[in-house]
Motif scaffolding. Sequence first.
Motif, PDB file in Angstrom:
ATOM      1  N   ILE A  17       0.842  -1.190   0.000  1.00  0.00           N
ATOM      2  CA  ILE A  17       0.000   0.000   0.000  1.00  0.00           C
ATOM      3  C   ILE A  17       0.879   1.243   0.000  1.00  0.00           C
ATOM      4  O   ILE A  17       2.069   1.179   0.297  1.00  0.00           O
ATOM      5  N   MET A  44      -8.033  -0.802   1.376  1.00  0.00           N
ATOM      6  CA  MET A  44      -7.412  -1.015   2.682  1.00  0.00           C
ATOM      7  C   MET A  44      -8.092  -2.124   3.489  1.00  0.00           C
ATOM      8  O   MET A  44      -7.427  -2.958   4.102  1.00  0.00           O
ATOM      9  N   ILE A  62      -2.323  -2.108   9.591  1.00  0.00           N
ATOM     10  CA  ILE A  62      -3.439  -1.263   9.152  1.00  0.00           C
ATOM     11  C   ILE A  62      -4.270  -0.761  10.333  1.00  0.00           C
ATOM     12  O   ILE A  62      -4.719   0.390  10.352  1.00  0.00           O
ATOM     13  N   LEU A 112      -3.086   6.207   6.351  1.00  0.00           N
ATOM     14  CA  LEU A 112      -4.260   5.384   6.661  1.00  0.00           C
ATOM     15  C   LEU A 112      -5.420   6.207   7.201  1.00  0.00           C
ATOM     16  O   LEU A 112      -6.582   5.785   7.116  1.00  0.00           O
ATOM     17  N   TYR A 153      -8.369   6.746   4.940  1.00  0.00           N
ATOM     18  CA  TYR A 153      -9.245   5.642   4.573  1.00  0.00           C
ATOM     19  C   TYR A 153     -10.118   5.246   5.762  1.00  0.00           C
ATOM     20  O   TYR A 153      -9.617   4.993   6.853  1.00  0.00           O
TER      21      TYR A 153
END
Length: 261
Positions: free
Chosen positions: A35, A215, A243, A255, A258
């Motif tokens: 990612i 994600m 994550i 992150l 998202y």
Amino acid sequence: MAILEVKNIEKSFGSTKVLKDVSFSLEEGNALAIIGSSGSGKTTLLRCLNFLETPDHGCITVKDDVVFDAQKPESMSEKELRSKRLHFGMVFQAFHLFPQYTALENVTLAEKLLAQERPDYKQNKKQILEEIEAHGKELLAQMGLSERIGHYPHQLSGGQQQRVAIARALALKPDILCFDEPTSALDPELTGEVLKVIRGLADQKTTMIIVTHEMAFARDVADQVIFMDDGYIVEQGDAKQVIDHPQEERTKQFLSRYAQG
């Protein structure tokens, strides 16, 4: 056991350094999600693994076989290069199907071309081609496309085209299956059907590297996650850990954009 070892890979285009000292390993049967923001080096890394680009520095080992070592430059024949590429299957974001071939022909083309190099090809041509056709139909059935084997790409939806592309990548039985943002060219309705196929492959312990912006999917399907930024690996580890509980500030910033499902 690590099926893939990547050590100190670097790649520049002109004066722009795109990959900077990238190192990681991948266990057989695991899925690795990569990612990061656009331009962070994710796609270039996949292209280096597939020999679509040549790293400037570093070493790549697959199954204890050193497939690339920048300290030992060698002039490879097309046949040698092809044999190294066969370690990896590549699924591109834009499908890249041949428009003049049916779904089944797209899936079986590479296997048929490689079969011509077999010493028993002329003697057993009919049987070999029948086996390749049967394998192609089996893969398309696995993708839920049994009724589309005779359709041309323009007769298929984007999601169906991408599933044909996945079947094509699987046809040569690669050690590692690579996805370069496999849903980025699809609308949300079709994204789900492709992610379902990839999830099924993960359940079958297919070794995969997935560059993705999904994600929640990366967290739920991947075993490991790498977060890249500006050509570096900033953070890597267990998918849910990275994550849900990122340690590095740059990972947290990325992150935070998202919503976690």
